[in-house]
Each structure stands twice: as C-alpha cells, then as structure tokens.
Design a protein around this motif. Structure first.
Motif, PDB file in Angstrom:
ATOM      1  N   ARG A 123       2.030   5.411   4.932  1.00  0.00           N
ATOM      2  CA  ARG A 123       1.026   4.429   4.333  1.00  0.00           C
ATOM      3  C   ARG A 123       0.001   5.413   3.744  1.00  0.00           C
ATOM      4  O   ARG A 123      -0.405   5.086   2.669  1.00  0.00           O
ATOM      5  CB  ARG A 123       0.394   3.687   5.577  1.00  0.00           C
ATOM      6  CG  ARG A 123       1.181   2.458   5.520  1.00  0.00           C
ATOM      7  CD  ARG A 123       0.094   1.273   6.061  1.00  0.00           C
ATOM      8  NE  ARG A 123      -0.540   1.796   7.323  1.00  0.00           N
ATOM      9  CZ  ARG A 123      -0.010   2.096   8.687  1.00  0.00           C
ATOM     10  NH1 ARG A 123       1.094   1.560   8.741  1.00  0.00           N
ATOM     11  NH2 ARG A 123      -1.006   2.230   9.455  1.00  0.00           N
ATOM     12  N   ARG A 124      -0.494   6.509   4.361  1.00  0.00           N
ATOM     13  CA  ARG A 124      -1.794   7.247   4.176  1.00  0.00           C
ATOM     14  C   ARG A 124      -1.275   7.785   2.824  1.00  0.00           C
ATOM     15  O   ARG A 124      -2.206   7.821   1.765  1.00  0.00           O
ATOM     16  CB  ARG A 124      -1.994   8.215   5.153  1.00  0.00           C
ATOM     17  CG  ARG A 124      -2.759   7.628   6.384  1.00  0.00           C
ATOM     18  CD  ARG A 124      -4.132   7.833   6.336  1.00  0.00           C
ATOM     19  NE  ARG A 124      -5.009   6.870   6.996  1.00  0.00           N
ATOM     20  CZ  ARG A 124      -5.146   6.946   8.526  1.00  0.00           C
ATOM     21  NH1 ARG A 124      -4.833   8.089   8.929  1.00  0.00           N
ATOM     22  NH2 ARG A 124      -5.966   6.258   9.179  1.00  0.00           N
ATOM     23  N   ALA A 125      -0.211   8.644   2.702  1.00  0.00           N
ATOM     24  CA  ALA A 125       0.317   9.348   1.687  1.00  0.00           C
ATOM     25  C   ALA A 125       0.393   8.269   0.531  1.00  0.00           C
ATOM     26  O   ALA A 125      -0.024   8.817  -0.873  1.00  0.00           O
ATOM     27  CB  ALA A 125       1.707   9.969   1.914  1.00  0.00           C
ATOM     28  N   ALA A 126       0.880   7.241   0.468  1.00  0.00           N
ATOM     29  CA  ALA A 126       0.932   6.274  -0.792  1.00  0.00           C
ATOM     30  C   ALA A 126      -0.401   5.882  -1.083  1.00  0.00           C
ATOM     31  O   ALA A 126      -0.483   5.912  -2.360  1.00  0.00           O
ATOM     32  CB  ALA A 126       1.746   5.070  -0.256  1.00  0.00           C
ATOM     33  N   ALA A 127      -1.286   5.669  -0.222  1.00  0.00           N
ATOM     34  CA  ALA A 127      -2.670   5.115  -0.639  1.00  0.00           C
ATOM     35  C   ALA A 127      -3.341   6.107  -1.384  1.00  0.00           C
ATOM     36  O   ALA A 127      -4.097   6.103  -2.241  1.00  0.00           O
ATOM     37  CB  ALA A 127      -3.380   4.439   0.568  1.00  0.00           C
ATOM     38  N   THR A 128      -3.207   7.468  -0.803  1.00  0.00           N
ATOM     39  CA  THR A 128      -3.841   8.432  -1.342  1.00  0.00           C
ATOM     40  C   THR A 128      -3.444   8.772  -2.832  1.00  0.00           C
ATOM     41  O   THR A 128      -4.127   8.983  -3.768  1.00  0.00           O
ATOM     42  CB  THR A 128      -3.646   9.908  -0.662  1.00  0.00           C
ATOM     43  OG1 THR A 128      -4.198   9.621   0.856  1.00  0.00           O
ATOM     44  CG2 THR A 128      -4.230  11.011  -1.096  1.00  0.00           C
ATOM     45  N   ALA A 129      -2.328   8.681  -2.844  1.00  0.00           N
ATOM     46  CA  ALA A 129      -1.634   8.762  -4.265  1.00  0.00           C
ATOM     47  C   ALA A 129      -2.207   7.521  -5.205  1.00  0.00           C
ATOM     48  O   ALA A 129      -2.505   7.921  -6.342  1.00  0.00           O
ATOM     49  CB  ALA A 129      -0.243   8.811  -4.221  1.00  0.00           C
ATOM     50  N   SER A 180      -2.671  -1.326   5.258  1.00  0.00           N
ATOM     51  CA  SER A 180      -2.977  -0.404   4.295  1.00  0.00           C
ATOM     52  C   SER A 180      -4.728  -0.429   3.821  1.00  0.00           C
ATOM     53  O   SER A 180      -5.142   0.346   3.192  1.00  0.00           O
ATOM     54  CB  SER A 180      -2.138  -0.461   3.055  1.00  0.00           C
ATOM     55  OG  SER A 180      -2.342  -1.635   2.318  1.00  0.00           O
ATOM     56  N   PHE A 181      -5.113  -1.488   4.052  1.00  0.00           N
ATOM     57  CA  PHE A 181      -6.520  -1.732   3.597  1.00  0.00           C
ATOM     58  C   PHE A 181      -7.431  -0.609   3.952  1.00  0.00           C
ATOM     59  O   PHE A 181      -8.447  -0.390   3.389  1.00  0.00           O
ATOM     60  CB  PHE A 181      -7.184  -3.244   3.895  1.00  0.00           C
ATOM     61  CG  PHE A 181      -6.304  -4.417   3.475  1.00  0.00           C
ATOM     62  CD1 PHE A 181      -5.472  -4.375   2.377  1.00  0.00           C
ATOM     63  CD2 PHE A 181      -6.322  -5.710   3.843  1.00  0.00           C
ATOM     64  CE1 PHE A 181      -4.714  -5.489   1.770  1.00  0.00           C
ATOM     65  CE2 PHE A 181      -5.721  -6.627   3.443  1.00  0.00           C
ATOM     66  CZ  PHE A 181      -4.957  -6.535   2.483  1.00  0.00           C
ATOM     67  N   ASP A 182      -7.348  -0.246   5.231  1.00  0.00           N
ATOM     68  CA  ASP A 182      -8.282   0.942   5.628  1.00  0.00           C
ATOM     69  C   ASP A 182      -8.086   2.192   4.944  1.00  0.00           C
ATOM     70  O   ASP A 182      -8.826   2.925   5.123  1.00  0.00           O
ATOM     71  CB  ASP A 182      -7.561   1.142   7.189  1.00  0.00           C
ATOM     72  CG  ASP A 182      -8.271   0.185   8.271  1.00  0.00           C
ATOM     73  OD1 ASP A 182      -9.420  -0.295   8.053  1.00  0.00           O
ATOM     74  OD2 ASP A 182      -7.573   0.179   9.288  1.00  0.00           O
ATOM     75  N   ASP A 183      -6.851   2.208   4.190  1.00  0.00           N
ATOM     76  CA  ASP A 183      -6.747   3.516   3.276  1.00  0.00           C
ATOM     77  C   ASP A 183      -7.426   3.313   1.946  1.00  0.00           C
ATOM     78  O   ASP A 183      -7.132   4.419   1.104  1.00  0.00           O
ATOM     79  CB  ASP A 183      -5.347   3.794   3.249  1.00  0.00           C
ATOM     80  CG  ASP A 183      -4.614   3.885   4.866  1.00  0.00           C
ATOM     81  OD1 ASP A 183      -5.379   4.383   5.397  1.00  0.00           O
ATOM     82  OD2 ASP A 183      -3.598   3.506   5.062  1.00  0.00           O
ATOM     83  N   TYR A 184      -7.850   2.185   1.590  1.00  0.00           N
ATOM     84  CA  TYR A 184      -8.426   1.918   0.295  1.00  0.00           C
ATOM     85  C   TYR A 184      -9.939   1.829   0.477  1.00  0.00           C
ATOM     86  O   TYR A 184     -10.576   1.687   1.540  1.00  0.00           O
ATOM     87  CB  TYR A 184      -7.797   0.925  -0.554  1.00  0.00           C
ATOM     88  CG  TYR A 184      -6.430   0.987  -0.715  1.00  0.00           C
ATOM     89  CD1 TYR A 184      -5.977   1.629  -1.844  1.00  0.00           C
ATOM     90  CD2 TYR A 184      -5.587   0.113  -0.028  1.00  0.00           C
ATOM     91  CE1 TYR A 184      -4.689   1.960  -2.088  1.00  0.00           C
ATOM     92  CE2 TYR A 184      -4.145   0.094  -0.460  1.00  0.00           C
ATOM     93  CZ  TYR A 184      -3.546   1.114  -1.241  1.00  0.00           C
ATOM     94  OH  TYR A 184      -2.396   1.159  -1.684  1.00  0.00           O
TER      95      TYR A 184
END
Ligand SMILES: C[S@@+](CC[C@H](N)C(=O)[O-])C[C@H]1O[C@@H](n2cnc3c(N)ncnc32)[C@H](O)[C@@H]1O
Length: 219
Positions: free
Chosen positions: A33-39, A57-61
């Motif tokens: 999840r983190r890798a996708a949101a970072t990209a 995933s909201f935490d990663d945006y």
C-alpha cells in the motif's frame, strides 16, 4: 488455470471480510500500500482508487492530492465512510459503490488511477484496465500493486494448489504478470513504465502504466 473470479463470489467474500479486514489485512499489505501511494503522490492531483476497500490507504495520502474511492462491496465502502467521518482525511472527495469494470466517470477525469490488491480479483481484468485508461488524462498513470503468480518453482506449485480454495475467500494467488503486459500491448493506449518487487520480502509487485498522450486505443 482457473477461470477469472465471479463478481458475486467477490461481493460475498468481502461482505464477510469487512468487519475484520483492517485487523487482518492492514499490517500484511502495508508495504504494498505504501509503495503504491508513494508512486501516486509523485503523480499527484486527482487520484482514483479502484477497489478502495475500507480506505486503509487514506493514511498514505495528503492534502496535495484529491482522492476518489470506489468499491463493489457496500460493506467495505461503509467502513471507508466511517473512516472519513473522523475528519482526518479532508482530501477524500468522494466514495461510491461502483464496479471497476463500468466506471461512471467522464473520460480524462483523473491524473492517476490506483488499484491496490484488486486487479487480480475482478471478473474481467482487461476491461478494468481499459476503463482506467479511459478515465485518465493523457500522460496520467495507472499504479497497481499485487501479489502476482510466482510462475516457477515451489511457490508457483503452492499457488496453483490453493487457487480454488483461495477464490472463495476473495483471494487469487495465480494471476500472471504477463496478462497485464499483454493487455497493454493489445490496447495500444498505455505504456508499461515500471515493474518492481516491493521490499523487504518481494511478495508484492508494483506495476505502472502511463497513458499515451494521443490515444488511439482499442476499447
Ligand atoms: C483485497 S481488497 C483490497 C482493498 C484495498 N485496496 C486495500 O488495499 O486494502 C480487494 C477489494 O477489491 C474490491 N473489488 C473486487 N472486485 C471489484 C470490482 N469489480 N470493482 C470494484 N471493486 C472490486 C473488493 O470488494 C475489495 O474491497
């Protein structure tokens, strides 16, 4: 190989998963999840998450993005709605029950489409990918993260062995990367720009496509 998953089997599976999904899948899928949101944040702007689930995933945006999330499962989206009611995610603009195979958004509505652990679970993955391209602006990106079929060795044998039982649980361990690459080649409107294993274990693969600037694709 088994047939592609049946939509109703997936809906039933995720209705059962919804109450326990965050506790069970939250930590296990975190690196992907983190890798996708970072990209996705690198692309920025209007991001569509297909199969957004409970909104882990909201935490990663952050506020540099505007998130729209869709999912076929009403109970999963209900959890995502509870999450945004905390007020911690003002950048989440819209959540909707929708089939990724038939997106109701206009052409070129998004800068980036993200699919985290979903493309292997849909009835018609090629149709979902074509829909993702349609709703992307030219130059926008599709970012997928998934466990993909190991193809060789012991792991591949295990994945084939458990495939049938996994399907009923809403999982699919035997989906090959080649299918994504073949779609891009046939479609013609999206270019494969990245395929990499996610550290530390390499269990998940991140795949990125870029929508061509001029789009003469096969639908
Ligand atoms: C493994 S979960 C992943 C959820 C979330 N992306 C995450 O990483 O936590 C797969 C999600 O895909 C959704 N899904 C399955 N088929 C779908 C479809 N055709 N359209 C939209 N969502 C779908 C399921 O309901 C489920 O919420």
């Amino acid at each position: 190989m088994l047939r592609d998953p049946d939509r109703h089997v997936m809906e039933q599976a995720y209705a059962r998963w919804a109450p326990i999904y965050d506790a069970l899948c939250g930590p296990v899928l975190l690196s992907g999840r983190r890798a996708a949101a970072t990209a996705a944040r690198e692309v920025g702007g209007r991001i569509l998450e297909v199969g957004v689930g409970t909104g882990l995933s909201f935490d990663d945006y952050d506020a540099t993005t505007e998130i729209t999330g869709i999912d076929i499962s009403e109970p999963m989206i209900a959890r995502a709605r509870e999450r945004i009611q905390t007020g911690r995610y003002p950048f989440v603009k819209e959540l909707a029950v929708m089939d990724a195979q038939e997106l109701t958004f206009a052409d070129a509505s998004f800068d980036c489409v993200v699919g985290q652990f979903v493309i292997t679970l849909v009835e018609d993955p090629e149709r979902v990918l074509s829909e993702c391209v349609r709703v992307l602006r030219p130059g926008g990106q599709i970012i997928l993260v998934n466990h993909l079929y190991s193809e060789r060795g012991l792991m591949a044998a295990v994945e084939r062995l458990v495939a049938q039982k996994a399907r009923k649980l809403g999982l699919r361990p035997e989906f090959p990367f080649q299918r994504l690459a073949a779609w891009a080649q046939a479609h013609g409107g999206a270019e494969l720009i990245e395929r990499r294993k996610i550290k530390p274990f390499g269990t998940y693969t991140l795949v990125r496509f870029r929508r061509a600037d001029t789009h003469n694709a096969v639908a």
